[in-house]
Design an enzyme around this catalytic site. Sequence first.
Site, PDB file in Angstrom:
ATOM      1  N   TYR A   1      81.364  -7.051  -1.724  1.00  0.00           N
ATOM      2  CA  TYR A   1      79.738  -7.253  -1.501  1.00  0.00           C
ATOM      3  C   TYR A   1      79.539  -8.416  -1.832  1.00  0.00           C
ATOM      4  O   TYR A   1      78.392  -8.732   0.175  1.00  0.00           O
ATOM      5  CB  TYR A   1      78.632  -6.897  -3.271  1.00  0.00           C
ATOM      6  CG  TYR A   1      78.871  -4.825  -3.361  1.00  0.00           C
ATOM      7  CD1 TYR A   1      78.104  -3.887  -2.377  1.00  0.00           C
ATOM      8  CD2 TYR A   1      79.882  -3.730  -3.827  1.00  0.00           C
ATOM      9  CE1 TYR A   1      78.610  -2.711  -2.311  1.00  0.00           C
ATOM     10  CE2 TYR A   1      79.797  -3.099  -4.221  1.00  0.00           C
ATOM     11  CZ  TYR A   1      78.797  -2.174  -2.593  1.00  0.00           C
ATOM     12  OH  TYR A   1      79.679  -0.849  -3.272  1.00  0.00           O
TER      13      TYR A   1
ATOM     14  N   ASP B   1      85.094   4.211   1.935  1.00  0.00           N
ATOM     15  CA  ASP B   1      84.351   3.344   1.336  1.00  0.00           C
ATOM     16  C   ASP B   1      84.444   2.142   2.100  1.00  0.00           C
ATOM     17  O   ASP B   1      85.236   1.557   3.278  1.00  0.00           O
ATOM     18  CB  ASP B   1      83.322   3.227   0.343  1.00  0.00           C
ATOM     19  CG  ASP B   1      82.900   2.470  -0.522  1.00  0.00           C
ATOM     20  OD1 ASP B   1      81.164   2.604   0.476  1.00  0.00           O
ATOM     21  OD2 ASP B   1      82.494   1.857  -1.122  1.00  0.00           O
TER      22      ASP B   1
ATOM     23  N   TYR C   1      70.539  -1.894  -1.513  1.00  0.00           N
ATOM     24  CA  TYR C   1      71.608  -2.158  -2.322  1.00  0.00           C
ATOM     25  C   TYR C   1      72.665  -3.155  -1.807  1.00  0.00           C
ATOM     26  O   TYR C   1      72.529  -4.008  -2.908  1.00  0.00           O
ATOM     27  CB  TYR C   1      72.787  -1.218  -2.786  1.00  0.00           C
ATOM     28  CG  TYR C   1      72.995  -0.613  -1.600  1.00  0.00           C
ATOM     29  CD1 TYR C   1      74.408  -0.582  -2.501  1.00  0.00           C
ATOM     30  CD2 TYR C   1      73.367   0.204  -0.603  1.00  0.00           C
ATOM     31  CE1 TYR C   1      76.183  -0.211  -1.762  1.00  0.00           C
ATOM     32  CE2 TYR C   1      74.106   0.621  -0.081  1.00  0.00           C
ATOM     33  CZ  TYR C   1      75.712   0.422  -0.509  1.00  0.00           C
ATOM     34  OH  TYR C   1      76.147   0.908   0.383  1.00  0.00           O
TER      35      TYR C   1
ATOM     36  N   HIS D   1      78.818  10.705   0.857  1.00  0.00           N
ATOM     37  CA  HIS D   1      79.245   9.883   1.164  1.00  0.00           C
ATOM     38  C   HIS D   1      80.481   9.947   0.008  1.00  0.00           C
ATOM     39  O   HIS D   1      81.325   9.227  -0.023  1.00  0.00           O
ATOM     40  CB  HIS D   1      78.536   8.838   0.204  1.00  0.00           C
ATOM     41  CG  HIS D   1      79.171   6.667   0.135  1.00  0.00           C
ATOM     42  ND1 HIS D   1      79.381   6.877   0.714  1.00  0.00           N
ATOM     43  CD2 HIS D   1      79.595   6.860  -0.856  1.00  0.00           C
ATOM     44  CE1 HIS D   1      80.131   5.735   1.594  1.00  0.00           C
ATOM     45  NE2 HIS D   1      80.231   5.695  -0.021  1.00  0.00           N
TER      46      HIS D   1
END
Length: 313
Positions: free
Chosen positions: A230, A102, A147, A290
């Site tokens: 993010y 990730d 998201y 994932h």
Amino acid sequence: MENIKHCHVQVKGFKLHVAELGTGSKAVVFLHGFPEIWYTWRHQMVAVANSGYRAIAFDFRGYGLSEQPPEPEKETIFDLVDEILGLLDAFNITKAFLVGKDFGAFPGYFTAAAHPERVAAIITLGIPFMVPGKAGSRHDELPNGFYITRWKEPGRAEGDFSRFDVKSVIRNIYTLFSSSEIPIAADDQEIMDLFNPSKPLPPWFSEEDLQTYASLYEKSGFRYPLQVPYRSINVDGGLSDPKVSVPALLIMGEKDYAIKFPGIEEYIRSGAVKQFVPDLEITYIPEGSHFVHEQFPEKINQLIIDFLDKQTV
């Protein structure tokens, strides 16, 4: 698992929580994503240690049992490059293998690109090398309910998450992100609203696993994880020549929602990614989600060990 040792190490001014197993002369450093923590690598740590490697997994700053930066909003993903190098220095490791999942793939790749003398090879799961900054992202091609777009907005995720306890937030994200569909909310929804309460945990993720994750996020909260990755995802970090020259392996689950991000599947399958990572092997796991390393640990462990065993340090 019971033989994994835990300690805190001072790295770049922060006290990091580190898990370690094995005494081999070759070190493998595991880099977690979100909503993960060192524990996400439990299966891989045991496997590589049993194969003669020294397995090291740690909580990034601001995550789990590691120290919180005083001003998380000033942090970027490139601070984690310095953190990886500092961890290697703290353990007197000249050169290591990096394994990133990730967002953990990003500081792993950037470390390999900027400091190839410290990286023997790199393995990433679910995320190919991407040019840092806006040039490498096409997230704006997705709806506003995507998201990452939602979580980049200051206060949006905080309000969404605050409706639930930490364990429920982790359960919801883990279950949502195990799907092959990109999490996208409607205009009148938040991301947590996408979770179906009747949907059970994935069969490979136990209540005990959930409780372990939840206890660590109860300690750290979500302030830093929302900033990194993010809210700092488009920072370019001044990486002038973003090329990874060391051997690399990309393991991609074909049911991983991330493969549906705009341009990603074509970028990987066409080989365009190899203009940045020339010495790249790519392996696809047909049913892989994932969280492919937790879903199919034995298969992923073998791929990792076979790749490591081919390399020289």
